[in-house]
Design an enzyme around this catalytic site. Structure first.
Site, PDB file in Angstrom:
ATOM      1  N   HIS A 158     -17.194  17.515  11.192  1.00 35.06           N
ATOM      2  CA  HIS A 158     -16.289  18.520  10.628  1.00 35.06           C
ATOM      3  C   HIS A 158     -15.924  18.236   9.176  1.00 35.06           C
ATOM      4  O   HIS A 158     -15.285  19.066   8.534  1.00 35.06           O
ATOM      5  CB  HIS A 158     -15.024  18.611  11.488  1.00 35.06           C
ATOM      6  CG  HIS A 158     -15.274  19.148  12.863  1.00 35.06           C
ATOM      7  ND1 HIS A 158     -15.088  20.477  13.191  1.00 35.06           N
ATOM      8  CD2 HIS A 158     -15.716  18.541  13.995  1.00 35.06           C
ATOM      9  CE1 HIS A 158     -15.391  20.670  14.472  1.00 35.06           C
ATOM     10  NE2 HIS A 158     -15.774  19.510  14.977  1.00 35.06           N
ATOM     11  N   ASP A 367     -13.751  19.447   0.902  1.00 36.13           N
ATOM     12  CA  ASP A 367     -13.418  19.843   2.265  1.00 36.13           C
ATOM     13  C   ASP A 367     -14.689  20.232   3.003  1.00 36.13           C
ATOM     14  O   ASP A 367     -15.575  20.872   2.428  1.00 36.13           O
ATOM     15  CB  ASP A 367     -12.454  21.038   2.270  1.00 36.13           C
ATOM     16  CG  ASP A 367     -11.310  20.851   3.246  1.00 36.13           C
ATOM     17  OD1 ASP A 367     -11.478  20.089   4.208  1.00 36.13           O
ATOM     18  OD2 ASP A 367     -10.250  21.466   3.055  1.00 36.13           O
TER      19      ASP A 367
END
Length: 462
Positions: A158, A367
């Protein structure tokens, strides 16, 4: 049909939907997959015990079976606070300056992955599909293979995967990646992170990489590595946005802004999110546009996270100092330019806040995806949509190209973007929204789950 066994650091059951940001969407999708296939979600309970025994607590939550174990305080410190969040997390977000290389952290990480493998093994049946999640459990597939499991085992990361020149700073980096190549399928958020992993495997391990198919061949083993950009739960956000809780939250925000434009940011309190840099950009905007103080109010919602890790305590102190300085310099009797909220809100409340906020700042320094950007788009009024200002370094920027893309390190760039968003016409806002919402609606969390599980079922590769 094969059962699905999901393994992650923590278990997020359906009732946990709506934690700050996108946790609810992921939890909802994985719960839906478990209901479809049957199976178990295994992970750490979040509780600490005198020692890690591997004793499993089984529960049924809304038709989904969960299995959890407690970890000792010693294991939590070395595995979770240590290697996972003080070594891998900063390294994977390109923050070598914050990365701690401690041998004991690495030992704790390997020890807890071994505990996970030992504890979950009795629950796994021969035909189960096993789906492991995130950087906490990179070597878990190899641990299961060493116990003789021949199941299809997949892994999804992730976070970003750093370039090889950064990753090689990690002690025993080669051993860690070798364990990962025991997975049948490895998923990344974007082609950029996928490419970094492929480059490492090719240059450092000498693996044979086929970029067209995603196959990585190494020492007789074939692993399929692909990009699976994660989405949000479109239907759930629409339903939450229609609730009385969301409507009340939207009205509360509108009434409190006193005709000023509301600009919002919703982030975990984490240095990867670029919060101090964001506040510097807002400060630069007010410096360059002092007459706009009465036009704009910024609301930063930043729930605390990993409070036992020193770098997170530092980021909170820095953020509070910076917001205090701006408010001290720019506030008037009836105006405070920045509101800083250090707690979480339900997804319904966030949907209401998003709908009332005409600008959203999502400006991480790095991110994996950042689903807040997609949640903001999903919560908008199509007839009067807001403007998304998005970091070029968020995984979401690869898909949401009609947002205003910015360099989060540049206060001037962010200042210009805020001015552009404030002055943007309704026609342009609608045009940008129409392009953005198509991606958010069509490439949702359920499509992501389906794509990964289909490949794990055998099509990638057999």
């Amino acid at each position: 049909m094969s059962r699905l066994v999901i393994i992650s650091n923590r278990v997020a059951v359906a009732k946990a939907r709506g934690a700050a940001g996108a946790q609810g969407g992921l939890a909802g999708a994985l719960n839906s997959a478990l209901k479809k296939f049957g199976g178990i979600w295994f992970g750490w309970s979040g509780n600490e015990a005198d020692e890690t025994t591997g004793h499993i607590q089984l529960n049924n939550n809304g038709g989904v079976t969960t299995a959890t174990i407690d970890l000792s305080a010693h294991d939590v410190e070395e595995y979770y606070n240590g290697y996972a969040n003080s070594t891998l997390w900063p390294l994977f977000h390109y923050r070598l300056d914050l990365t701690e290389y401690e041998n004991e952290f690495g030992k704790g990480y390997e020890r807890v992955n071994e505990h996970f493998a030992e504890s979950v093994s009795p629950l796994i049946e021969p035909d189960d599909l096993i789906w492991v999640h995130d950087y906490h459990l990179l070597p878990l597939g190899e641990r299961l293979r060493s116990r003789g499991f021949k199941n299809r085992i997949g892994f999804f990361l992730h976070t970003p995967w750093p370039p090889a020149r950064l990753f090689v700073s990690l002690p025993y980096h080669e051993r860690l990646v070798r364990t990962m190549l025991e997975y049948d399928v490895i998923g990344f958020q974007t082609n950029e992170w996928l490419g970094s992993f492929q480059h490492y495997c090719e240059k450092e391990l000498g693996a044979e990489v086929n970029e067209d198919t995603g196959e990585i061949r190494f020492e007789g083993k074939v692993t399929c590595a692909r990009a699976y950009p994660i989405g949000v739960d479109w239907g759930h956000i629409q339903a939450q946005g229609a609730t009385s809780e969301a409507k009340e939250a939207a009205q509360r925000l509108l009434e409190s802004t006193r005709h000023r434009t509301a600009m919002i940011g919703v982030d975990r309190l984490d240095y990867s999110k670029g919060l101090p840099e964001r506040i510097d950009g807002i400060s630069r905007f007010f410096d360059q546009n002092p007459d706009r103080v009465r036009d704009l109010v910024y609301i930063q919602i930043a729930p605390p996270s990993r409070e036992d890790v020193g770098s997170y305590q530092d980021i909170r102190a820095e953020l509070e100092q910076k917001t205090g300085q701006i408010n001290g310099a720019r506030s008037e009797v009836d105006i405070v330019p920045i509101r800083y909220v250090n707690r979480g809100h339900s997804l319904a409340e966030l949907c209401g806040f998003f709908r009332s906020a005409k600008i959203c700042l999502v400006t991480p320094l790095r991110d994996g995806m950042n689903l807040v950007a997609k949640e903001y788009i999903a919560a908008q009024d199509p007839q009067d949509p807001g403007v998304l200002i998005l970091s070029k370094f968020a995984g979401a920027a690869h898909q949401l190209t009609n947002a205003i893309l910015v360099n989060p390190h540049s206060p001037d760039d962010l200042s210009r973007a805020i001015r552009t968003a404030l002055d943007m016409s309704l026609e342009e806002r609608k045009n940008r929204y129409d392009a953005l919402v198509k991606t958010v609606r069509e490439e949702d969390i359920h499509q992501w789950t389906s794509n990964f599980v289909d490949d794990l079922s055998g099509s990638c590769p057999s």
